[in-house]
Design a protein around this motif. Sequence first.
Motif, mmCIF file in Angstrom:
data_model
loop_
_atom_site.group_PDB
_atom_site.id
_atom_site.type_symbol
_atom_site.label_atom_id
_atom_site.label_comp_id
_atom_site.label_asym_id
_atom_site.label_seq_id
_atom_site.Cartn_x
_atom_site.Cartn_y
_atom_site.Cartn_z
ATOM 1 N N THR A 68 0.961 -1.190 0.119
ATOM 2 C CA THR A 68 0.067 -0.436 0.178
ATOM 3 C C THR A 68 0.851 1.612 -0.024
ATOM 4 O O THR A 68 -0.014 2.174 -0.840
ATOM 5 C CB THR A 68 -1.240 0.228 1.057
ATOM 6 O OG1 THR A 68 -1.784 -1.282 1.179
ATOM 7 C CG2 THR A 68 -1.644 0.843 1.353
ATOM 8 N N VAL A 128 -6.048 4.467 1.678
ATOM 9 C CA VAL A 128 -6.207 3.260 1.458
ATOM 10 C C VAL A 128 -7.342 2.675 0.955
ATOM 11 O O VAL A 128 -6.964 1.644 -0.017
ATOM 12 C CB VAL A 128 -5.980 2.853 3.185
ATOM 13 C CG1 VAL A 128 -4.707 2.887 3.610
ATOM 14 C CG2 VAL A 128 -6.986 3.153 3.509
ATOM 15 N N THR A 133 -5.135 -4.180 0.727
ATOM 16 C CA THR A 133 -4.317 -3.540 0.439
ATOM 17 C C THR A 133 -5.477 -1.811 1.584
ATOM 18 O O THR A 133 -5.027 -0.977 1.717
ATOM 19 C CB THR A 133 -4.588 -2.102 -1.376
ATOM 20 O OG1 THR A 133 -4.178 -2.863 -1.688
ATOM 21 C CG2 THR A 133 -4.398 -1.127 -1.044
ATOM 22 N N TYR A 134 -6.688 -2.172 0.959
ATOM 23 C CA TYR A 134 -7.968 -2.005 2.544
ATOM 24 C C TYR A 134 -6.922 -1.789 3.806
ATOM 25 O O TYR A 134 -8.017 -0.570 4.217
ATOM 26 C CB TYR A 134 -9.046 -2.223 2.016
ATOM 27 C CG TYR A 134 -10.461 -0.648 3.014
ATOM 28 C CD1 TYR A 134 -10.320 0.149 2.587
ATOM 29 C CD2 TYR A 134 -10.793 -1.651 3.779
ATOM 30 C CE1 TYR A 134 -11.006 1.482 3.626
ATOM 31 C CE2 TYR A 134 -11.535 -0.901 4.967
ATOM 32 C CZ TYR A 134 -11.510 0.773 4.693
ATOM 33 O OH TYR A 134 -12.538 1.240 4.834
ATOM 34 N N GLY A 136 -4.227 -2.016 4.785
ATOM 35 C CA GLY A 136 -3.288 -1.313 5.003
ATOM 36 C C GLY A 136 -1.841 -1.749 5.901
ATOM 37 O O GLY A 136 -1.908 -1.858 7.036
ATOM 38 N N TRP A 167 0.212 -0.249 7.507
ATOM 39 C CA TRP A 167 0.928 1.896 8.537
ATOM 40 C C TRP A 167 2.178 1.337 8.765
ATOM 41 O O TRP A 167 3.019 1.852 8.398
ATOM 42 C CB TRP A 167 0.126 1.778 8.864
ATOM 43 C CG TRP A 167 -1.760 2.114 9.081
ATOM 44 C CD1 TRP A 167 -1.854 0.644 9.054
ATOM 45 C CD2 TRP A 167 -2.383 2.789 7.824
ATOM 46 N NE1 TRP A 167 -3.550 0.842 8.607
ATOM 47 C CE2 TRP A 167 -3.506 2.402 8.137
ATOM 48 C CE3 TRP A 167 -1.373 3.979 7.296
ATOM 49 C CZ2 TRP A 167 -4.443 3.100 7.590
ATOM 50 C CZ3 TRP A 167 -2.420 4.158 6.730
ATOM 51 C CH2 TRP A 167 -4.041 4.415 6.267
ATOM 52 N N HIS A 222 -3.516 4.425 11.328
ATOM 53 C CA HIS A 222 -3.153 5.233 10.303
ATOM 54 C C HIS A 222 -3.229 6.625 10.926
ATOM 55 O O HIS A 222 -2.741 8.018 10.809
ATOM 56 C CB HIS A 222 -5.330 5.665 9.189
ATOM 57 C CG HIS A 222 -6.482 5.865 10.530
ATOM 58 N ND1 HIS A 222 -6.735 7.229 11.677
ATOM 59 C CD2 HIS A 222 -7.468 5.029 12.059
ATOM 60 C CE1 HIS A 222 -7.896 6.474 12.673
ATOM 61 N NE2 HIS A 222 -7.834 5.629 12.141
#
Length: 399
Positions: free
Chosen positions: A21, A40, A236-237, A239, A241, A364
């Motif tokens: 990502t 994202v 991908t969603y 994330g 981080w 996030h």
Amino acid sequence: MVALVIALALFFDFTNGFHDTANAMATPIATGAIKPKTAVALAAVLNLVGAFLSTEVAKTISGGLIREGTDGIHITPEIIFAGLMGAILWNMFTWLKGLPSSSSHALFGGLIGAALVGIGFHSVNFETVLQKVILPAVFAPVIAGAVAYVCTRLAYALTSRHDPETGDKLTQKRGGFRTGQIFTSSLVALAHGTNDAQKTMGIITLVLIAGGTQATGSGPQFWVIAACAFAIAIGTYAGGWRIIRTMGSGLTEVKPAQGFSAESSTASAILASSHLGFALSTTQVASGSVIGSGLGRRGTTVRWGMVGRIAIGWLLTLPAAAVVGALTALLVGTGTVGVVIAAVVGTAVVIFMFLYSRKSHVGHHNAVEVEEAGTAVRFQKKKSARKKAAENKSKDAKR
């Protein structure tokens, strides 16, 4: 066994999604161009779309990496299972460490190691490995970095503002690059879908051929394309981080013009490689672009210590995944009991690394501090402007 390998391949696709990502969204998040959650989500949708646009890379993996169907070679689902195990465990380890390593090379390394042990040296098409894996891995990040460097220098040169009379440097207005980043980062996400999702399509196609349910030399079926597209989109969603933190602020301080240049360079390289069937590492290209953009802006410091760590990760990815794939191949070669042991141990290691990551949670809200710092600066400027306006008003009142 075929069903188990397909499930494992889709899980690898999921890890590929959250591992990569950062390639598209780390720099726009760092500059404040896009909010983290929005970034994202946008990347997930575009990865989904991109996965349906090309299958050239999938054909390279399903029909070029292993000499399937020639010289009496017959790759088995057990070998593919072992290769995927090597790729997944290396992906999880590098994610835990926040290192933007290559999911692609982890996959190739795992497959090569498993094939060498399970079949023999002659089973690997090293010419294809050299032409479509090794050489792109060496040249792509260097070329992308050079292009990003030139683009960054041009961006700053073309938007530089000076007083025509005194020649003094004026306040630079480069906010347009922040808006442009929304487009360029979206293009990177779309390009990522056209390249990385195909690698899992190739693996599933390979196992279907190995299981005798699909003809040798045929491409991925539609249900395979759809399943891989959704798996990488969901990943991908989720994330990645930890890696977003490294790419967004760990390599260099990223400004909008830099981010725009880096993303443009990354997208161009990935789309070109997808068209040519090169199984490129999008992570290496994105990292090279970020470093090149950092070198292109005067006054910016590239954190070479972090660059060194990432480079070591790149060098170790293929051999490390190959070793795990080879060991797993030895284990599954003993029969059903070996497959069960490998599956249980692999699952336990993945769960352990996930639980260990919760001790230092990165999400996030704390992935990239640059955006928060930028917000604080903008707030401070507004506060100073209000204070100055109040002082001027007070002086006018006294007069």
